[in-house]
Scaffold this motif. Sequence first.
Motif, PDB file in Angstrom:
ATOM      1  N   ASN A 174       0.816  -1.215   0.000  1.00 42.47           N
ATOM      2  CA  ASN A 174       0.000   0.000   0.000  1.00 42.47           C
ATOM      3  C   ASN A 174       0.848   1.264   0.000  1.00 42.47           C
ATOM      4  N   ILE A 175       1.981   1.225   0.676  1.00 44.66           N
ATOM      5  CA  ILE A 175       2.884   2.382   0.628  1.00 44.66           C
ATOM      6  C   ILE A 175       3.373   2.585  -0.809  1.00 44.66           C
ATOM      7  N   GLY A 176       3.783   1.494  -1.440  1.00 39.17           N
ATOM      8  CA  GLY A 176       4.259   1.608  -2.819  1.00 39.17           C
ATOM      9  C   GLY A 176       3.189   2.064  -3.789  1.00 39.17           C
ATOM     10  N   ILE A 189      12.558  -3.197  -1.578  1.00 41.50           N
ATOM     11  CA  ILE A 189      12.471  -3.996  -0.348  1.00 41.50           C
ATOM     12  C   ILE A 189      11.804  -5.332  -0.650  1.00 41.50           C
ATOM     13  N   GLY A 190      10.707  -5.277  -1.382  1.00 42.84           N
ATOM     14  CA  GLY A 190      10.013  -6.509  -1.731  1.00 42.84           C
ATOM     15  C   GLY A 190      10.894  -7.464  -2.519  1.00 42.84           C
ATOM     16  N   GLU A 191      11.648  -6.924  -3.463  1.00 40.63           N
ATOM     17  CA  GLU A 191      12.525  -7.772  -4.266  1.00 40.63           C
ATOM     18  C   GLU A 191      13.640  -8.386  -3.432  1.00 40.63           C
ATOM     19  N   ARG A 192      14.228  -7.620  -2.532  1.00 37.71           N
ATOM     20  CA  ARG A 192      15.319  -8.143  -1.709  1.00 37.71           C
ATOM     21  C   ARG A 192      14.838  -9.212  -0.739  1.00 37.71           C
ATOM     22  N   CYS A 205      -6.039 -12.942 -10.773  1.00 38.27           N
ATOM     23  CA  CYS A 205      -5.803 -12.264  -9.486  1.00 38.27           C
ATOM     24  C   CYS A 205      -4.387 -11.696  -9.454  1.00 38.27           C
ATOM     25  N   ILE A 206      -4.190 -10.676  -8.648  1.00 35.75           N
ATOM     26  CA  ILE A 206      -2.875 -10.062  -8.515  1.00 35.75           C
ATOM     27  C   ILE A 206      -2.080 -10.800  -7.444  1.00 35.75           C
ATOM     28  N   PRO A 211       6.366  -6.406  -5.123  1.00 39.36           N
ATOM     29  CA  PRO A 211       6.769  -5.722  -6.367  1.00 39.36           C
ATOM     30  C   PRO A 211       5.757  -5.880  -7.500  1.00 39.36           C
ATOM     31  N   ILE A 212       5.171  -7.077  -7.630  1.00 39.51           N
ATOM     32  CA  ILE A 212       4.160  -7.285  -8.672  1.00 39.51           C
ATOM     33  C   ILE A 212       2.894  -6.507  -8.342  1.00 39.51           C
ATOM     34  N   TRP A 213       2.468  -6.592  -7.085  1.00 41.96           N
ATOM     35  CA  TRP A 213       1.252  -5.916  -6.621  1.00 41.96           C
ATOM     36  C   TRP A 213       1.367  -4.409  -6.850  1.00 41.96           C
ATOM     37  N   ILE A 214       2.492  -3.838  -6.422  1.00 48.21           N
ATOM     38  CA  ILE A 214       2.702  -2.390  -6.547  1.00 48.21           C
ATOM     39  C   ILE A 214       2.735  -1.976  -8.016  1.00 48.21           C
TER      40      ILE A 214
END
Length: 223
Positions: A174-176, A189-192, A205-206, A211-214
């Motif tokens: 949600n921040i992204g 951050i998500g990727e790491r 669906c997402i 990273p994909i969601w954002i």
Amino acid sequence: MSESTVPELLAELAALEDPRAREINERHGDDHGVNLGKLRTIAKRLKTDHELALELWATGETPARLLALLIARPKAFGEDELDAMLRESPAPKVQDWLVNYIVKKGPHADALRLRWMDDADASVAAAGWALTSERVRKAQTEHLDLPGMLDTIEAEMATAPERLMWAMNENLANIGITQPPLRERAIGIGERLGVLKDYPVARGCISPFAPIWITEMGARQEA
């Protein structure tokens, strides 16, 4: 005022018990086998009845507590009362409904968000993060330290208990999604961390992988 009594409702709920549903629910920590659609039908029949809700809650039975949350009046609860209710209800579905159907709709949401977010009990902390995620999603971010929140997520999410991990991940996404200046950092951050990277997703669906969601939601905003 409903004409149904607590014993009658407990019997009605017991009659809805499905062994297969219980087996599925128990995998997620929920100790009941009642079809939630049928439980909602009972709630619609009862309508709002706060006193009956309190009686149902007092039984300690998960189906009764779920029904109670659907017929209670959110604004009738006190802050300490809600805190106690969350802590005495280990079933994830009860905690989720308590937060979403009662706390979020009442006057104590932000006080409880602050009270719960750093709690030593991971399920309580998850409720605090869920309330924070709601504020971020609605872009109600005044007084929120979003960069500091990302620091905490980066340091703790990968090793957090499952429910807390999911709540932190939702905040990260949600921040992204809602904060373009922080989008690149949130994706990084998500990727790491790779949290939920391989989570199975139904077609259409997402992915909950941040990273994909954002990226998907960001593209929809810009379309």
